[in-house]
Design an enzyme around this catalytic site. Structure first.
Site, PDB file in Angstrom:
ATOM      1  N   HIS A  63     -22.488  12.389 -25.009  1.00  0.00           N
ATOM      2  CA  HIS A  63     -21.526  11.870 -25.991  1.00  0.00           C
ATOM      3  C   HIS A  63     -20.298  11.392 -25.217  1.00  0.00           C
ATOM      4  O   HIS A  63     -19.626  12.205 -24.579  1.00  0.00           O
ATOM      5  CB  HIS A  63     -21.117  12.961 -26.982  1.00  0.00           C
ATOM      6  CG  HIS A  63     -22.264  13.453 -27.831  1.00  0.00           C
ATOM      7  ND1 HIS A  63     -22.638  12.845 -29.009  1.00  0.00           N
ATOM      8  CD2 HIS A  63     -23.126  14.484 -27.666  1.00  0.00           C
ATOM      9  CE1 HIS A  63     -23.682  13.495 -29.543  1.00  0.00           C
ATOM     10  NE2 HIS A  63     -23.994  14.492 -28.738  1.00  0.00           N
ATOM     11  N   ASN A 281     -24.253  22.969 -31.333  1.00  0.00           N
ATOM     12  CA  ASN A 281     -25.412  22.649 -32.161  1.00  0.00           C
ATOM     13  C   ASN A 281     -26.566  22.200 -31.287  1.00  0.00           C
ATOM     14  O   ASN A 281     -26.367  21.290 -30.492  1.00  0.00           O
ATOM     15  CB  ASN A 281     -25.079  21.482 -33.107  1.00  0.00           C
ATOM     16  CG  ASN A 281     -24.700  21.955 -34.477  1.00  0.00           C
ATOM     17  OD1 ASN A 281     -25.031  23.062 -34.869  1.00  0.00           O
ATOM     18  ND2 ASN A 281     -24.003  21.107 -35.207  1.00  0.00           N
ATOM     19  N   ASP A 308     -26.518  16.975 -23.479  1.00  0.00           N
ATOM     20  CA  ASP A 308     -25.764  17.057 -24.749  1.00  0.00           C
ATOM     21  C   ASP A 308     -24.275  17.280 -24.447  1.00  0.00           C
ATOM     22  O   ASP A 308     -23.580  18.022 -25.153  1.00  0.00           O
ATOM     23  CB  ASP A 308     -26.311  18.146 -25.669  1.00  0.00           C
ATOM     24  CG  ASP A 308     -25.801  18.008 -27.108  1.00  0.00           C
ATOM     25  OD1 ASP A 308     -25.126  17.000 -27.407  1.00  0.00           O
ATOM     26  OD2 ASP A 308     -26.073  18.903 -27.914  1.00  0.00           O
TER      27      ASP A 308
HETATM   28  N1  LIG Z   1     -24.200  19.199 -29.918  1.00  0.00           N
HETATM   29  C1  LIG Z   1     -23.026  19.501 -30.430  1.00  0.00           C
HETATM   30  O1  LIG Z   1     -22.717  20.678 -30.574  1.00  0.00           O
HETATM   31  N2  LIG Z   1     -22.162  18.551 -30.799  1.00  0.00           N
HETATM   32  C2  LIG Z   1     -22.430  17.157 -30.890  1.00  0.00           C
HETATM   33  C3  LIG Z   1     -23.076  16.754 -32.157  1.00  0.00           C
HETATM   34  C4  LIG Z   1     -23.939  17.759 -32.794  1.00  0.00           C
HETATM   35  O2  LIG Z   1     -25.126  17.816 -32.450  1.00  0.00           O
HETATM   36  O3  LIG Z   1     -23.436  18.487 -33.640  1.00  0.00           O
HETATM   37  C5  LIG Z   1     -21.146  16.377 -30.783  1.00  0.00           C
HETATM   38  O4  LIG Z   1     -21.157  15.152 -30.924  1.00  0.00           O
HETATM   39  O5  LIG Z   1     -20.092  17.004 -30.577  1.00  0.00           O
END
Ligand SMILES: NC(=O)N[C@@H](CC(=O)O)C(=O)O
Length: 439
Positions: A63, A281, A308
């Site tokens: 991200h 998440n 992630d």
């Molecule tokens: N993986 C995470 O805990 N966060 C992700 C999105 C998400 O999957 O909630 C984010 O964009 O912050």
């Protein structure tokens, strides 16, 4: 004498940690010679002494927050973190603001990444308009754009409507692109902030059951089977998901999956402090899930590691656990966590060698999305997307010293093994000894 300006020489490295040390000569972005006594009049020499040479890492799940939340990460700062982490390609998720659901936006992300020039930033397109879950986005237009989007995901949200998921898989098959699913049945996670188990019950935190993930993994495996499409499972987190993947693969279903470094390493005992840095998440699960994920990665039931990487601002993270945003930094610590859990764990029972690291961090991710120039064998004639790792290093993570704007690393203060010494993108050094090397 000035060296030849299109040549780089990497000295004294062991490809995949095997055999004797060699020197590797790169010209015009391609490996042109590998040999023990090789010398050359190169513009740049990378001293790789004691290092392991691996194909550059490919992250299918990151991200970068641009556009919209440039206070937490930008394509430039995320690219710097990626280069320092040994990555030569990353896939930037679509949950930006605005959402990356049009070719205009996905092409912008690609162009911006190329301008920064430290890592190939491949935009992930949204599956549904605005991640709204009700209307398919224009997958074909994004796939046909300059960025040539090859992966689509509503990550952060699940494509939970089964009919819409079915249609998305059918389109994806026609376009030969990949749907990556954030497997979370939303009706089962209303209000959830932590893994549903003894730790959350003790702490009074609302639980996110394993079944919320597993029910979607099972459903999507069957939908992919019937559509004759490929499906990729983001951030697998439970032992049950591993068994479902094993079943689906045995049926010949074209399903692949990733696991994050944090789900390999950290379990829900971390919740005891209520520190929101541990909120993510899917949530940190139980130690038995971590063990199942590690075994599945070693065996190939889980195909690859994806970070992630999810930077957040202090005001969104340093607050009450229930309201804090989920997500953890990952790009600069991924290799070390993989080594700590899979290559050289404290109990001495490593399950991956360096060739295995190349498989799960580079080769499989590149194959899953069909990147022709990444995750390639270290051989003459191949593109020089490479990472030199110091296998004997150890370092203490200091979240304030990481180059991401967000500071939310759960590994802050931990001593971790192995370190990226150099990263080369098409032969150009992008990171060296902990510093980014710009153009
Ligand atoms: N993986 C995470 O805990 N966060 C992700 C999105 C998400 O999957 O909630 C984010 O964009 O912050």
């Amino acid at each position: 004498m000035a060296g030849s300006d299109n040549q780089t020489l990497v000295t004294d490295v062991r490809p995949y940690g095997e055999g004797d040390a060699v020197n590797v000569l790169i010209r015009d972005g391609v490996v042109v010679e590998i040999g023990a006594d090789l010398s050359a009049d190169a513009e740049q020499t990378v001293d790789g002494r004691g290092g392991v040479l691996l194909p550059g890492f490919v992250d299918l799940h990151t991200h970068l927050r641009e556009p919209g939340r440039e206070d937490t990460e930008t394509i430039e700062t995320g690219s710097r973190a990626a280069a320092l982490g040994g990555y030569t390609a990353v896939f930037a998720m679509a949950n930006t603001d605005p959402v990356a659901d049009t070719a205009v936006l996905t092409d912008h992300v690609w162009a911006r990444g190329q301008k920064v020039g430290l890592v190939d930033v491949h935009p992930v397109g949204a599956v549904t308009v605005g991640l709204g879950g009700t209307q398919l986005a224009e997958l074909g237009a994004m796939a046909d754009g300059v960025a040539g989007v090859r992966m689509f995901s509503d990550d952060g949200k699940c494509v939970h409507d089964p009919l819409l998921m079915r249609r998305a898989l059918e389109y994806a098959r026609g376009l030969d692109v990949l749907i990556a699913q954030h497997a979370e049945e939303p009706r089962l996670t209303v209000g959830a902030v932590a893994h549903e188990g003894a730790a959350a019950a003790r702490l009074g935190l609302a639980g996110w059951p394993r079944s919320a993930e597993e029910s979607i993994v099972a459903r999507d495996a069957i939908l992919a089977r019937d559509a004759g499409a490929r499906v990729h499972i983001c951030h697998a987190s439970t032992a049950g998901t591993v068994e479902l993947l094993r079943w689906a693969k045995a049926q010949g279903i074209a399903i692949t999956a990733e696991v994050t470094p944090h789900h390999l390493f950290l379990d829900d005992s971390r919740l005891a402090t209520y520190d929101p840095v541990n909120k993510v998440n899917p949530p940190l699960r139980e130690s038995s899930d971590c063990a199942a994920l590690r075994a599945a990665l070693a065996e190939g039931v889980i195909d690859c590691v994806a970070t992630d990487h999810a930077p957040h601002a202090d005001q969104d993270k340093c607050c009450e656990f229930a309201v804090a945003r989920p997500g953890m930094l990952g790009l600069q610590t991924a290799l070390s966590v993989v080594v700590a859990t899979m290559v050289a764990p404290a109990d001495g029972a490593g399950t991956l060698d360096w060739r295995g690291v190349a498989r799960v961090m580079s080769e499989r991710p590149a194959q899953i999305v069909g990147l022709p120039d990444q995750g390639r064998p270290i051989e003459v004639g191949e593109p020089a997307n490479l990472t030199v790792v110091d296998p004997d290093a150890s370092w203490t993570v200091d979240a304030t010293a990481l180059v991401s704007i967000g500071r939310n690393s759960p590994f802050d203060g931990m001593e971790l093994p192995a370190r990226v010494r150099a990263t080369l993108l098409r032969g150009r050094v992008t990171a060296l000894d902990g510093a980014v090397v710009g153009r």
